[in-house]
Design a protein around this motif. Structure first.
Motif, PDB file in Angstrom:
ATOM      1  N   UNK A   1       1.450  -1.528  -1.885  1.00  0.00           N
ATOM      2  CA  UNK A   1       1.358  -1.846  -3.305  1.00  0.00           C
ATOM      3  C   UNK A   1       1.573  -3.346  -3.467  1.00  0.00           C
ATOM      4  N   UNK A   2       0.860  -3.948  -4.403  1.00  0.00           N
ATOM      5  CA  UNK A   2       0.957  -5.404  -4.584  1.00  0.00           C
ATOM      6  C   UNK A   2       2.364  -5.870  -4.973  1.00  0.00           C
ATOM      7  N   UNK A   3       3.191  -4.998  -5.544  1.00  0.00           N
ATOM      8  CA  UNK A   3       4.566  -5.360  -5.927  1.00  0.00           C
ATOM      9  C   UNK A   3       5.610  -4.925  -4.894  1.00  0.00           C
ATOM     10  N   UNK A   4       5.177  -4.494  -3.722  1.00  0.00           N
ATOM     11  CA  UNK A   4       6.116  -4.011  -2.706  1.00  0.00           C
ATOM     12  C   UNK A   4       6.927  -5.167  -2.114  1.00  0.00           C
ATOM     13  N   UNK A   5       8.140  -4.879  -1.647  1.00  0.00           N
ATOM     14  CA  UNK A   5       8.923  -5.917  -0.970  1.00  0.00           C
ATOM     15  C   UNK A   5       8.158  -6.523   0.220  1.00  0.00           C
ATOM     16  N   UNK A   6       7.388  -5.690   0.913  1.00  0.00           N
ATOM     17  CA  UNK A   6       6.602  -6.175   2.049  1.00  0.00           C
ATOM     18  C   UNK A   6       5.618  -7.257   1.604  1.00  0.00           C
TER      19      UNK A   6
END
Length: 168
Positions: free
Chosen positions: A59-64
């Motif tokens: 997901x574009x908002x993931x911590x990764x």
């Protein structure tokens, strides 16, 4: 111009096209995958060294993605530091939520080797629904040895209660 099956993949992976993006184009579109199917596809992609799929499934908002905001930088890192270091023995989904309000969770068991060391972990992953399908947002990883019961008896709640697990 069409890329030949035995030519280098245009994505820059260093693999032949038939072993890289040609496989991805033949696979079901990520938009069609349920959270459980995405877990399985991510495990296969990781085992196959398909780091482009791994990156794109976040997901574009993931911590990764906050840590690796530039796709090409991650792909370069993965090819140099991750490729060939991991061998997945099995990935077994244990349970999943009924998706609600664009969110879902999947609990799965991962049995792998990293640099010759054997690791067994439980991962409780969160997925968010986007216009492009389900995307992996974050997870909590727990060592399997923390649970002295059969895999099928481990619940999401038990994993959530293990605060010392890795969250990312």
């Amino acid at each position: 111009m069409k890329t030949g099956r035995n030519e280098p993949c245009p994505c820059g992976s260093g693999l032949k096209y038939k072993k890289c993006c040609l496989l991805a184009s033949a696979a079901p579109s990520m938009i069609e995958l349920s959270p459980v199917q995405l877990v399985e596809a991510r495990a296969k992609a990781f085992a196959d060294g398909d780091f482009a799929f791994i990156y794109d499934s976040y997901h574009c908002d993931s911590p990764f993605r906050c840590h690796f905001p530039v796709r090409d930088e991650y792909l370069s890192y993965a090819r140099s530091d991750l490729q060939g270091r991991y061998r997945i023995h099995s990935c077994q989904v244990l349970c999943d939520d009924v998706p609600a309000a664009g969110e879902a969770r999947v609990l799965f068991f991962l049995d792998l080797e990293c640099n010759g060391e054997h690791h067994q972990t439980l991962e409780l992953s969160q997925f968010l629904l986007t216009d492009e399908g389900w995307r992996y947002h974050s997870c909590q990883k727990i060592n399997r040895e923390q649970f002295n019961c059969p895999l099928e008896e481990i619940s999401m709640t038990q994993v959530e209660e293990c605060a010392e697990g890795i969250c990312f």
